[in-house]
Scaffold this active site. Structure first.
Site, mmCIF file in Angstrom:
data_model
loop_
_atom_site.group_PDB
_atom_site.id
_atom_site.type_symbol
_atom_site.label_atom_id
_atom_site.label_comp_id
_atom_site.label_asym_id
_atom_site.label_seq_id
_atom_site.Cartn_x
_atom_site.Cartn_y
_atom_site.Cartn_z
ATOM 1 N N SER A 1 0.784 -1.234 0.000
ATOM 2 C CA SER A 1 0.000 0.000 0.000
ATOM 3 C C SER A 1 0.817 1.286 0.000
ATOM 4 C CB SER A 1 -0.958 0.021 1.192
ATOM 5 O OG SER A 1 -0.244 0.067 2.408
ATOM 6 N N LYS B 1 -5.834 4.692 8.534
ATOM 7 C CA LYS B 1 -4.691 5.426 7.985
ATOM 8 C C LYS B 1 -4.949 6.931 7.958
ATOM 9 C CE LYS B 1 -2.695 1.666 5.309
ATOM 10 N NZ LYS B 1 -2.130 1.224 4.024
#
EC number: 3.4.21.53
Length: 374
Positions: free
Chosen positions: A268, A313
């Site tokens: 990611s 996140k």
């Protein structure tokens, strides 16, 4: 005993039983929470995250932070009370246990897969960044990973450059499977690969004493071309011949780019690594000194892919002071109404989208940004 007292006593015992159950009964869930964020333009544990050698680099300011998610360990078993706290907390995410730790893979296999994905994402990030800057890159087909217990284990190695299979030149990873599947199970396949020469201690000492010029001139001599014979097996799903490897692509870069970041897995961070590399290799600063964070996989054609744990996140990014968060377009819907206040979610579908967004950010043109609210 009066009925009222009996009722109260029974209710109390039931409540006590429920409390014990909430604390002791385990449920098949795991928890995610905001993890560390790391500025790809800076240092981590005293070491530059992006260490580029052999070409000119430029000073950078601001932040291009990659973000992570912290997850409960493989041996952690969540109680009903823990699950309830997680569901009620805006800073936690409760997911089915098998989402993080599938039943058909051990914890070591999950960790290995995450490490391999992280390594592949680094290579893709480097390649995409350099192509964006106009570099022409050569590529090679390699053994990306070897399946544990598969026919190729102990024969082929991760990192082997595949030159030929059964004498046929290999110019892309898909060709490997094409040649292998012409066989039946229990037949032999010959791989011609290039790999580093295994050298003893004396050889290593002699190499260390050689001059830089000699090292450069003899770099190719450190590799050897060997033929490796592997006996195929039958795939469990359809019986086709397999050797138990994953073929991939490795690029030959014009200079050295090392990404120094341990204890991180998965793909990611690809987008943020690409942007960090571009920023260090161009005179103009991408952020203009602004704190930008983000996430997203990066494909070899520059497409930005979605990731898991995106809500956690965004929380991690805002906690660290980020003003903008580069968000894969496919993740935008899941973030509507759940992102932290004062964090602008910028929707990006490609590397070019991200670069355009950064142009508007450093020009202080927030109204020109495509956001997840649009």
């Amino acid at each position: 005993m009066p009925r009222r007292i009996a009722t109260l006593l029974t209710s109390g015992l039931l409540l006590l039983g429920l409390l014990f159950a909430a604390l002791l009964v385990k449920v098949p869930y795991a928890q995610m929470s905001p993890g560390p964020t790391v500025n790809t333009l800076g240092e981590h544990n005293g070491v530059p995250v992006l260490d580029i050698k052999g070409t000119e680099t430029y000073e950078t300011t601001g932040h291009l932070n990659m973000t992570t998610v912290r997850v409960t360990g493989v041996n952690y078993r969540m109680s009903i009370a823990d699950a309830m706290r997680g569901w009620l907390s805006p800073r936690a995410g409760v997911v089915p246990y098998e989402t993080l730790y599938p039943d058909d893979r051990t914890a070591d296999e999950v960790d290995q897969e995450n490490a391999e994905e992280f390594s592949r994402s680094q290579e893709s990030a480097k390649a995409v960044a350099l192509r964006e800057l106009g570099y022409e890159l050569e590529s090679e087909t390699i053994v990306d990973s070897v399946v544990r217990g598969g026919p190729a284990e102990g024969e082929l190695r991760a990192g082997d450059v595949i030159l030929e299979v059964d004498g046929e030149p290999i110019d892309e990873p898909a060709r490997v499977a094409e040649v292998v599947t012409r066989h039946e199970a229990d037949e032999k396949v010959v791989f011609t690969v290039r790999r580093p020469v295994e050298r003893d201690t004396e050889d290593d000492a002699g190499a260390a004493a050689a001059s830089d010029t000699d090292d450069a001139a003899e770099a190719d001599a450190d590799d050897e071309v060997v033929d490796v014979t592997v006996t195929t097996a039958a795939a469990e799903d359809d019986g086709r011949a397999i050797v138990g490897i994953q073929a991939g692509t490795a690029y030959v870069f014009p200079f050295e780019i090392d990404i120094e970041l341990a204890d991180v897995g998965g793909p990611s961070a690809g987008l943020m690594f690409s942007l960090g590399i571009i920023d260090k290799l161009t005179p103009e600063e991408l952020t203009g000194g602004t704190f930008v964070a983000g996430t997203g996989t990066i494909a070899e054609d520059g497409r930005v892919g979605p990731i898991g744990g995106v809500v956690m996140k965004t929380i991690a990014a805002r906690d660290q002071g980020a003003e903008y968060f580069l968000t894969p377009e496919a993740n935008c819907r899941s973030l509507r109404g759940s992102a932290p206040d004062d964090l602008t979610l910028v929707a990006v579908g490609t590397l070019d989208d991200a670069l355009t967004a950064l142009e508007h950010i450093r020009a202080d043109e927030p109204g020109e940004l495509t956001t997840c609210e649009d």
